[in-house]
Design an enzyme around this catalytic site. Sequence first.
Site, mmCIF file in Angstrom:
data_model
loop_
_atom_site.group_PDB
_atom_site.id
_atom_site.type_symbol
_atom_site.label_atom_id
_atom_site.label_comp_id
_atom_site.label_asym_id
_atom_site.label_seq_id
_atom_site.Cartn_x
_atom_site.Cartn_y
_atom_site.Cartn_z
ATOM 1 N N PHE A 362 0.769 -1.222 -0.161
ATOM 2 C CA PHE A 362 -0.068 0.256 0.020
ATOM 3 C C PHE A 362 0.764 1.222 0.018
ATOM 4 O O PHE A 362 0.390 2.432 -0.131
ATOM 5 C CB PHE A 362 -0.805 -0.091 1.235
ATOM 6 C CG PHE A 362 -0.171 0.338 2.648
ATOM 7 C CD1 PHE A 362 -0.001 1.576 2.866
ATOM 8 C CD2 PHE A 362 0.232 -0.703 3.310
ATOM 9 C CE1 PHE A 362 0.384 1.792 4.233
ATOM 10 C CE2 PHE A 362 0.983 -0.622 4.335
ATOM 11 C CZ PHE A 362 1.060 0.674 4.860
ATOM 12 N N CYS A 495 9.739 2.729 2.434
ATOM 13 C CA CYS A 495 10.805 1.830 2.920
ATOM 14 C C CYS A 495 12.257 3.166 2.801
ATOM 15 O O CYS A 495 13.166 2.317 3.102
ATOM 16 C CB CYS A 495 11.081 0.909 1.967
ATOM 17 S SG CYS A 495 11.176 1.173 0.123
ATOM 18 N N GLU A 595 10.990 -1.382 12.295
ATOM 19 C CA GLU A 595 10.375 -0.547 11.354
ATOM 20 C C GLU A 595 9.044 0.127 11.911
ATOM 21 O O GLU A 595 8.472 -0.524 11.980
ATOM 22 C CB GLU A 595 10.248 -1.004 10.102
ATOM 23 C CG GLU A 595 9.883 -0.080 9.030
ATOM 24 C CD GLU A 595 9.465 -0.654 7.798
ATOM 25 O OE1 GLU A 595 9.789 0.050 6.647
ATOM 26 O OE2 GLU A 595 8.979 -1.755 7.742
#
Length: 817
Positions: A362, A495, A595
């Site tokens: 997404f 990312c 993360e």
Amino acid sequence: MENTCTDPNETPDMLPPPPGSFIDREELIQHVGEFALSQGYVVTIKQSKKDKVVVLGCDRGGVYRNRRKPVDETSCGHSRKRKMGSRLTNCPFELVGKKEDGLWVLTVKDGSHNHEALKDISEHPSARRFSEKEVVLIKEMTDAGLKPRQILKRLRQTNPDLLSTPKHVYNVKAKLRHGNLNVRRFKTARPCTSVEGNTQPAMTTQPSWRKRYPPRNPNLIGGRFVDSQSSASVDVLNPATQQVVSQVPLSTGEELKAAVFAAKRAFPLWRHTPVTTRQRIMFKLQELIWRDIDKLAFAIATEQGKTLKDAYSEVQRGLEIVECACGGAALQTGEFVSNMSNGIDTFSIREPLGVCAGICPFTFPAMIPLWMFPVAIACGNTYILKPSEKAPGACMILAELVLEAGLPNGVLNIIHGTNDIVNAICDDADIEVVSFVGSDAAQLYMHGRSLANNSKCVKANAGAKNFAIVMPDANVEATLNALVAAGFGAAGQRCTTINIVVFVGGSNSWEDKLAERAKALKVNAGTEPGAALGPVISKQVRERISKLIQAIVDSGARLVLDGRQIAVSKYESGNFFGPTILSDVTEDIECAKEEILGPVLLCMQANSIDEAINLVNQNKKYCNGTSIFTASGTLARKFQIEIETRQVCINAAVPAPLPLFSLTCSELSFAGDINANGKAGVQFYTQIKTVTQQWKEFSSSEGGLPFLTSNYPQSDDGLSQGLQAFQYQSGAGDYQSGDGVTEGLQSIDYQSVGEPLALHSRDFSNGDGVHLALHPKDFPGGGDGESLGEHSGDIPSGNGISPTIPISDGSHWTLNF
């Protein structure tokens, strides 16, 4: 009837179409018809129950037999007159299509034929049928008063291959007078020889599925948008308002099989399509994306939550990949070495793999799909794309644009779903490679499952924890702007986000300025003008970020800026999370290594650049890249050399590289052998074939037989490197070796003046231990010395005579063992 086969038990070389699943009856019939034409026969419908079953047989193509029975003339009785007639002779070939679970499944009941293939498909009567469009034109020209010959002449202007005659026009006119327009299509009896592209018109109005509320995203299978047969679906929510934007069906495994089958069916024709034709489609796609960039950006902002500015930037980054695919011919070039050996050329070419698949996250609803399928299809592959169930809108728009650009049906297919479809993609043996971008756990699971079940080639990118090192001499304004943009842009949901900043020499002078810049960011819905920070994707993600922040604070970190309680007017139910900065973070805080996937920046300190580099290298497992901000070229070069992450930035944030270069991730943030983008992306979607070829003319000798030429390469001095030994004894009348030894190999010696000239007698010795020579035409004969070939050098002779090899002046040099 007389069987055209010479042997009644022989099966003619006409294959039945491969079984498979289809979205509807028409697609099944079209597939069977096109495949039959490629094999030299024509199919016809024998039985049909429109919504249940269709039985297809072979139309023999005008082969008739006489039905009239002979009459006994000696009979005195009055014999009843039998009508003379003929009928089409039946062929045992039979296929059955049945509707099961909403899909039409094709099975082969009898794949044999009792006749030979048609050499020319135009011989078949169905080749003289008109298409539906031509029937309409015939009606219009008839109403205008044109005669059949005039009508036929005009039809042939647009269709030069039309085989119909004026008689066929008369027949069509007769049917039209009775109101019958159901004429079988001409094109089904015309073999397809090249990719003509998708000829459907551009969409000027919204498709029907978009007119419903909420719209239910269809699958794209075989070039058609079809609603899933599954009643289960997932709501796609606007993260700023919680309103339902659309629904994503949880497609069934059979629908994935239908998509894979459509891709397999399209692959043979697409792989042989010239690369320049594929490039033109990419150029057209690029043009259409620029045309509809506003629509794409709005869909991203609505479903994913990004600001319009970020959404536009994402589409433009994806466009760079499409532009790179437009030059696919240059990226797919092989290598060539002429005269690798004597008269031998070797070259390598890149070939497509087949059916490929991509699973999208997404985080980048448009860019990641554009990373995947344009390069794959430009290389000649077909593709199965699974969009994110949280933000599928951009993928659906891209699918419409791809069809408008002229991509043939079945080259790109889209299947919606969640875990079950991902598992089915990993398990499907017909899918050659899988590209994946997603979370760490999903990456490890998908990579392991794909390798375990089918040994697929997998390229899987996962989450990342990226670092930035700030030196005391760094430019303050430029560094702060870069840290704010890379740390909080897209709400931290990418990312390439900078998660941890290491300040060398202390962070106090930086923290206040960083917090001041972060507070100035306007948090609002992505579609609102001036918004700098949108919501995160879901309430679950928002709660997870809050828990991680609290755990870090409980471990001893200090909150410089807390964005957990932010409120946005008009969007009180939105998943908003304000910029958050934590300081005094240490290496032993485990949760700081996860993360976060949110607008959170962690600040650490180091006393020197060596300590900062060591800190990054110790945590490189999940690191996509690292940046350094400094005014010293010496420090920047030291950092570039000693840092162990595979992506390095100097005085810039951690971006995804431009498309000509690969996205090089580190260790656990990437699973696979080949990275994305650039030449590596082309390598991932192609395989290398190496070809070695030799074209050699045959020479003859005076008064003798022509020399037999070996297929083995030769060295520069003409010595053969082969293993076969051939000798021909002149005048002997039979084949034998020069010394009577054959050793189980063909030994044919050509004896011209009493001296046997051996060819390819490697590693064989005669009775007295002297090795047989190779190509002694290069060696002097006679004397008491035996001239030995190059390839007998690895085995010493039995009588101690060393092998000799001639040199240009007629003398010899000796190999001693």
